[in-house]
Structure formats: C-alpha cells, structure tokens
Design a protein around this motif. Structure first.
Motif, PDB file in Angstrom:
ATOM      1  N   SER A  13      11.732  -3.056 -15.634  1.00 42.25           N
ATOM      2  CA  SER A  13      10.623  -3.999 -15.438  1.00 42.25           C
ATOM      3  C   SER A  13      10.825  -4.857 -14.201  1.00 42.25           C
ATOM      4  CB  SER A  13      10.487  -4.899 -16.674  1.00 42.25           C
ATOM      5  OG  SER A  13      10.066  -4.154 -17.796  1.00 42.25           O
ATOM      6  N   VAL A  14      12.070  -5.226 -13.942  1.00 35.57           N
ATOM      7  CA  VAL A  14      12.361  -6.014 -12.732  1.00 35.57           C
ATOM      8  C   VAL A  14      12.037  -5.196 -11.486  1.00 35.57           C
ATOM      9  CG1 VAL A  14      14.198  -7.096 -11.387  1.00 35.57           C
ATOM     10  CG2 VAL A  14      14.104  -7.444 -13.863  1.00 35.57           C
ATOM     11  N   VAL A  15      12.399  -3.917 -11.509  1.00 31.21           N
ATOM     12  CA  VAL A  15      12.082  -3.031 -10.376  1.00 31.21           C
ATOM     13  C   VAL A  15      10.569  -2.932 -10.207  1.00 31.21           C
ATOM     14  CG1 VAL A  15      12.158  -0.636  -9.567  1.00 31.21           C
ATOM     15  CG2 VAL A  15      14.205  -1.698 -10.525  1.00 31.21           C
ATOM     16  N   THR A  16       9.840  -2.785 -11.318  1.00 32.46           N
ATOM     17  CA  THR A  16       8.376  -2.725 -11.250  1.00 32.46           C
ATOM     18  C   THR A  16       7.819  -4.013 -10.651  1.00 32.46           C
ATOM     19  OG1 THR A  16       8.320  -1.301 -13.217  1.00 32.46           O
ATOM     20  CG2 THR A  16       6.261  -2.379 -12.584  1.00 32.46           C
ATOM     21  N   ALA A  17       8.383  -5.159 -11.055  1.00 32.09           N
ATOM     22  CA  ALA A  17       7.941  -6.448 -10.527  1.00 32.09           C
ATOM     23  C   ALA A  17       8.146  -6.517  -9.017  1.00 32.09           C
ATOM     24  CB  ALA A  17       8.702  -7.582 -11.216  1.00 32.09           C
ATOM     25  N   LEU A  18       9.318  -6.096  -8.567  1.00 32.46           N
ATOM     26  CA  LEU A  18       9.611  -6.128  -7.123  1.00 32.46           C
ATOM     27  C   LEU A  18       8.662  -5.215  -6.354  1.00 32.46           C
ATOM     28  CD1 LEU A  18      13.527  -6.115  -7.197  1.00 32.46           C
ATOM     29  CD2 LEU A  18      11.992  -8.057  -6.818  1.00 32.46           C
ATOM     30  N   LEU A  19       8.312  -4.087  -6.950  1.00 30.15           N
ATOM     31  CA  LEU A  19       7.393  -3.169  -6.280  1.00 30.15           C
ATOM     32  C   LEU A  19       5.981  -3.741  -6.214  1.00 30.15           C
ATOM     33  CD1 LEU A  19       8.648   0.258  -7.684  1.00 30.15           C
ATOM     34  CD2 LEU A  19       8.904  -0.636  -5.358  1.00 30.15           C
ATOM     35  N   PHE A  20       5.588  -4.495  -7.233  1.00 27.64           N
ATOM     36  CA  PHE A  20       4.290  -5.167  -7.174  1.00 27.64           C
ATOM     37  C   PHE A  20       4.273  -6.182  -6.035  1.00 27.64           C
ATOM     38  CE2 PHE A  20       3.028  -3.856 -11.577  1.00 27.64           C
ATOM     39  CZ  PHE A  20       1.741  -3.436 -11.257  1.00 27.64           C
ATOM     40  N   LEU A  21       5.403  -6.872  -5.852  1.00 29.70           N
ATOM     41  CA  LEU A  21       5.488  -7.827  -4.743  1.00 29.70           C
ATOM     42  C   LEU A  21       5.514  -7.114  -3.399  1.00 29.70           C
ATOM     43  CD1 LEU A  21       8.072 -10.402  -6.187  1.00 29.70           C
ATOM     44  CD2 LEU A  21       5.589 -10.665  -5.983  1.00 29.70           C
ATOM     45  N   LEU A  22       6.266  -6.023  -3.339  1.00 30.33           N
ATOM     46  CA  LEU A  22       6.321  -5.251  -2.097  1.00 30.33           C
ATOM     47  C   LEU A  22       4.956  -4.648  -1.761  1.00 30.33           C
ATOM     48  CD1 LEU A  22       9.749  -3.370  -2.331  1.00 30.33           C
ATOM     49  CD2 LEU A  22       9.088  -5.126  -0.676  1.00 30.33           C
ATOM     50  N   ALA A  23       4.184  -4.367  -2.808  1.00 31.20           N
ATOM     51  CA  ALA A  23       2.861  -3.774  -2.590  1.00 31.20           C
ATOM     52  C   ALA A  23       1.976  -4.697  -1.764  1.00 31.20           C
ATOM     53  CB  ALA A  23       2.197  -3.457  -3.927  1.00 31.20           C
ATOM     54  N   LEU A  24       2.270  -5.992  -1.807  1.00 32.07           N
ATOM     55  CA  LEU A  24       1.509  -6.938  -0.997  1.00 32.07           C
ATOM     56  C   LEU A  24       1.695  -6.662   0.495  1.00 32.07           C
ATOM     57  CD1 LEU A  24       2.294 -10.235  -2.941  1.00 32.07           C
ATOM     58  CD2 LEU A  24       0.085  -9.081  -2.798  1.00 32.07           C
ATOM     59  N   PHE A  25       2.876  -6.150   0.856  1.00 29.82           N
ATOM     60  CA  PHE A  25       3.179  -5.878   2.258  1.00 29.82           C
ATOM     61  C   PHE A  25       3.032  -4.400   2.610  1.00 29.82           C
ATOM     62  CE2 PHE A  25       5.534  -9.611   0.931  1.00 29.82           C
ATOM     63  CZ  PHE A  25       5.253 -10.519   1.945  1.00 29.82           C
ATOM     64  N   PHE A  26       3.092  -3.550   1.575  1.00 30.91           N
ATOM     65  CA  PHE A  26       2.965  -2.110   1.791  1.00 30.91           C
ATOM     66  C   PHE A  26       1.749  -1.567   1.057  1.00 30.91           C
ATOM     67  CE2 PHE A  26       7.388  -3.146   2.410  1.00 30.91           C
ATOM     68  CZ  PHE A  26       7.743  -2.429   3.545  1.00 30.91           C
ATOM     69  N   HIS A  85      -2.777   5.639   5.186  1.00 31.59           N
ATOM     70  CA  HIS A  85      -3.452   4.494   5.792  1.00 31.59           C
ATOM     71  C   HIS A  85      -2.506   3.633   6.618  1.00 31.59           C
ATOM     72  CE1 HIS A  85      -7.035   5.202   3.324  1.00 31.59           C
ATOM     73  NE2 HIS A  85      -6.208   5.394   2.315  1.00 31.59           N
ATOM     74  N   GLY A  86      -1.267   4.082   6.747  1.00 31.98           N
ATOM     75  CA  GLY A  86      -0.280   3.258   7.409  1.00 31.98           C
ATOM     76  C   GLY A  86       0.826   2.890   6.433  1.00 31.98           C
ATOM     77  N   VAL A  87       1.685   1.988   6.836  1.00 35.13           N
ATOM     78  CA  VAL A  87       2.827   1.617   5.994  1.00 35.13           C
ATOM     79  C   VAL A  87       2.822   0.128   5.662  1.00 35.13           C
ATOM     80  CG1 VAL A  87       5.338   1.563   5.811  1.00 35.13           C
ATOM     81  CG2 VAL A  87       4.210   3.500   6.941  1.00 35.13           C
ATOM     82  N   VAL A  88       2.717  -0.719   6.664  1.00 38.94           N
ATOM     83  CA  VAL A  88       2.872  -2.160   6.462  1.00 38.94           C
ATOM     84  C   VAL A  88       1.580  -2.897   6.817  1.00 38.94           C
ATOM     85  CG1 VAL A  88       4.191  -4.212   7.101  1.00 38.94           C
ATOM     86  CG2 VAL A  88       5.317  -1.987   6.998  1.00 38.94           C
ATOM     87  N   SER A  89       1.281  -3.948   6.038  1.00 38.33           N
ATOM     88  CA  SER A  89       0.148  -4.823   6.338  1.00 38.33           C
ATOM     89  C   SER A  89       0.454  -6.207   5.766  1.00 38.33           C
ATOM     90  CB  SER A  89      -1.151  -4.282   5.732  1.00 38.33           C
ATOM     91  OG  SER A  89      -1.081  -4.292   4.324  1.00 38.33           O
ATOM     92  N   LEU A  90      -0.147  -7.227   6.302  1.00 36.71           N
ATOM     93  CA  LEU A  90       0.044  -8.573   5.781  1.00 36.71           C
ATOM     94  C   LEU A  90      -0.689  -8.727   4.448  1.00 36.71           C
ATOM     95  CD1 LEU A  90      -0.417 -10.717   9.018  1.00 36.71           C
ATOM     96  CD2 LEU A  90       1.728 -10.214   7.804  1.00 36.71           C
ATOM     97  N   PRO A  91      -0.152  -9.531   3.514  1.00 35.74           N
ATOM     98  CA  PRO A  91      -0.828  -9.752   2.231  1.00 35.74           C
ATOM     99  C   PRO A  91      -2.184 -10.418   2.438  1.00 35.74           C
ATOM    100  CG  PRO A  91       1.458 -10.482   2.135  1.00 35.74           C
ATOM    101  CD  PRO A  91       1.160 -10.206   3.573  1.00 35.74           C
ATOM    102  N   PRO A  92      -3.196 -10.012   1.683  1.00 32.87           N
ATOM    103  CA  PRO A  92      -4.514 -10.651   1.787  1.00 32.87           C
ATOM    104  C   PRO A  92      -4.439 -12.132   1.409  1.00 32.87           C
ATOM    105  CG  PRO A  92      -4.667  -8.551   0.649  1.00 32.87           C
ATOM    106  CD  PRO A  92      -3.210  -8.862   0.770  1.00 32.87           C
TER     107      PRO A  92
END
Length: 445
Positions: A325-338, A220-227
């Motif tokens: 867990s910290v890595v998982t947290a960062l990925l949840f945040l990155l998921a907002l943009f990816f 679906h693409g790579v990057v998008s702005l957070p909702p």
C-alpha cells in the motif's frame, strides 16, 4: 541496501507473512496500475459537475496517496484506497446535475459524511459490523466482488456492451480493444499456469508494448508538472450542506462507503488469507484510512475515498503487507509528475465519442475475478438459510453494478429466513439492524 531491506522486513513483518520486499513492491505496483484509471476517470466525471479537471486530478492523487499511506503504515494491509467509482457518478449526475445543487455544497456533504465515518470508527461500530458477518456471508461478499470485478473487466475491455432489450450483450469481438482484452487474459493465464513470478505485471507490460503500434495506448511523454489544485482547494460549502435535505445526501455518501469498504475488506481479506476465525485482525485500524481520506479529499476537491476492489490484483500478485500500500501511495504521488506515463497504461481508449475502453487493465480485472470466485466452494450449499443470502450477494453485485446494493439483497434476506426457520439465536443483533437500515434506505428513496 541489506540494512534497508531488513528494516522494511521488521517494520511490515514481511517474512512473517511469507512474502519478500520485492514481492510487496511488485504487488503495490500492480495495484496502482490496475486502479490508475481513477486518476483520469474521476476528473472527467467531476468536470461535468463544473469542477476543474486538473485540480480534481491532483486532489484525487493526493487523497488516494493519503488513504494508502494510512492503510499501509497503520493497518499493515496491502489494500489501496482512492475515490470510489459509483459514488462519483451519484455526486455529479444525481446531486449536482439532477438536483441542481452547487458542487461546492455537495462537496460539503462529502465532508460531513467523512466526519460521520470518523465518529463511527472511534465508537468501533464499523468493527462490530464486520466481525458480526456470518462466514457464508463473508465468502459470498468475496465471490461477489470477484464476479463484479470480472464484469467490470468485460465492460472496460469491450467484451460486453449495453443492449436495450437484454440489458447487455456480446460486443463485436473483432474490435481491437476486445481482441487485446482476450489476448491479455490468455497471456496472463498462461503465465500464471506456468507459475511465472510477476505474471500480472509482465502481462500488462507486454500488452502495453504490443498495443502501442495499434494506437490503443499512446506515448504522451514522461514528465509534467502537477496540475494546479487552487480551483477546488477549500472550496467546499459545509454550512450549505448542513441543510436538512443535504444531510440526507451526506447520509447516502456515508452509507455507500460504509458497506463498500466493509465488503472490500472482507473480500480482499478472504482472498489474501488475512481472516482469522472469520475475523479481520486490526480491523479498526483498517477502517481509519477511508474516514480520514474522505474528509481530507473533500477539502482538496474530490469525492468519497473508499477501499478499492482492485487491491485484489496486488494480493493476487503476492502482496501480503502494508508495504504494498505504501508503494501504491508513492506511485499515486509520482503520478502527479509522471501523469503522461501513467495515462499510457491506465488511460482509456476512445472507441467512439461515448465509449472509453481500458484494454490493458481490463484483463487483470477478469483474472482477479476468476481467482476470487474460487472461494465459492467454501459456502455450505446444503444449508439454504446460509447459501441463498450468500448467492444473492454474489449475483447482486455485478447485476446492480454496486457492492453495497448487492450486499443489501443478502443482508435483508439473511435474518428473515433465519427467523422463519426458527434460528433467531444464530443471528447477531447487528444483522437485524443492518437489514432494517437497508430496508429504510430503499423504502425512503
């Protein structure tokens, strides 16, 4: 780079746990990929309650990241948190749609349950509960969660399906999702047997690439702005939730999270070898994340946050410290943009109008379930007063599709059978209290 690695090693005591920073990062990534479906399932469920899809997605990622960060930095365990499955369905279909309660008021009840969890954590009552559990009960919880995870994998992978006569039955195995699920289980199993590092992550990557030509996953693409979060931010109605009837609903939210988290901590703790003399070190620190994240999540616009059984996937990958867990947290945040990229792996495949399957993550759940089921040999099967309650927990979780309800079966029987056998002194007083609480819960519903 070496200084940074040395800092991480000291901060999370990685070497002491027999792990490496790279292993922890890989484990945190696996946990995220396995649990990332919640990023899309949660807003889909909450949207039916009248909530904004995009706002709920953002709230879900933020609440999950907060819980994971507190767990990783505060308790140093590789256990991820996110809005819990099951309780979100209760919120939407029972409270909002069933009872006609506005979602803002229902979210106020979630907030009150979070405050209640914080108070119980401050009083250390939750810690008493976990430490009072008998060893066979703890093992039963671990195995039960494993069976539950595997069953979820079978369902999400299209291997089993609903049936009006037998409740479940074998689904058509010639469907693409089912074939990919079986292939994924086999591939990861082979990699594990050959002791390939990163077997689970490699397996997921290979299956994702293989699934693209068949349309099981879509780029679906790579990057998008957070909702936009505005539609749900600070929209909860706490005063409305203080009504006597709504306090009962808040109690249900609290009750389910209390035992879901306790069960997951014990189960994953047993699998990872974290338990010492049957107890989880730093358990009180591990009980803060879901309390705080649930309270904050209700303010943001998402339901009860709990420890995720999918954390077992990261532990199976070698995760032993909070860095995962910290890595998982960062990925949840990155998921907002990816979000488009995360959706490709963790998003579902629409088999038909009513059925969504997850053929990439489902094999991981089956594999991890098999790993956790291996603990069954630790139960004293010659002692019926210990083995039977543990067995009821193990079989109850997948059959009731609930960690809390499965635990209830064993927790109610345990003190009853012990007392009947003249072994009342072997039962911690808290076990009697829990049994009564469970009974009251079901007798008053």
């Amino acid at each position: 780079m070496s200084r940074w690695i040395a800092f991480l090693d000291r901060r999370f005591r990685i070497s002491e746990q027999g792990s490496t920073p790279l292993t922890e990062m890989r484990a945190g990534t696996v946990t995220f990929l396995t649990a990332s479906y919640i990023i899309f399932v949660q807003p889909a469920v909450m949207a039916q309650a009248g909530m904004d899809f995009g706002a709920v997605m953002t709230a879900t990622c933020l609440a999950a990241a907060l819980g994971c960060l507190i767990m990783g930095l505060g308790a140093n365990y590789p256990i991820a948190l996110a809005p819990g499955m099951g309780i979100n369905f209760y919120f939407t279909y029972t409270v909002v749609m069933g009872q006609g309660i506005p979602w803002q008021v229902a979210m106020g009840a979630v907030f009150l349950s979070g405050i209640g969890l914080i108070l119980l954590t401050v009083l250390r009552f939750r810690e008493v509960i976990i430490n009072s559990l008998p060893n066979d009960i703890k093992v039963g919880i671990s195995v039960g969660i494993g069976l539950f995870i595997a069953f979820i994998g079978f369902v999400q992978g299209g291997i089993v399906m609903a049936h009006p006569g037998t409740l479940v039955q074998l689904a058509p195995l010639n469907s693409l999702p089912a074939m990919f699920t079986v292939a994924g289980v086999g591939l990861i199993g082979i990699l594990l047997q050959r002791k390939i590092k990163g077997a689970i992550l490699i397996g997921m990557g290979v299956m994702t690439l293989a699934a693209m030509p068949f349309g099981l996953v879509k780029f679906h693409g790579v990057v998008s702005l957070p909702p936009d979060l505005t539609p749900t931010l600070l929209q909860l109605d706490i005063m409305g939730a203080l009504d006597l009837g709504l306090l009962t609903i808040a109690a249900v939210f609290l009750f389910v999270d209390l035992f879901d988290t306790a069960g997951t901590l014990v189960g994953v703790g047993h699998q990872g070898g974290f338990l010492k003399d049957g107890r989880l070190p730093r358990v009180n620190r591990a009980l803060w994340p879901d309390s705080v994240a649930t309270t904050a999540g209700s303010v943001l616009g998402t339901t009860t946050v709990t420890c995720y059984i999918e954390s077992a996937a990261g532990v199976a990958e070698g995760g032993r410290t909070g860095l995962a867990s910290v890595v998982t947290a960062l990925l949840f945040l990155l998921a907002l943009f990816f979000a488009p990229l995360a959706k490709m792996i963790g998003g579902g495949y629409h088999l038909d109008h009513d059925t969504i399957l997850y053929p990439i993550t489902a094999p991981v759940l089956v594999i991890v379930g098999a790993m956790m089921a291996g603990n069954v040999t630790c139960i004293d099967w010659k002692s019926w007063d210990e083995a039977l309650p543990a067995f009821l927990i193990m079989i109850g979780m997948p059959l009731t599709y609930s960690i809390a309800d499965g635990m209830a079966l064993g927790f109610i029987l345990y003190p009853v059978i012990k007392v009947a056998c003249g072994k009342v002194r072997q039962v911690h007083w808290i076990m009697h209290v829990i049994a009564v609480m469970f009974l009251l819960r079901y007798l008053t519903v």
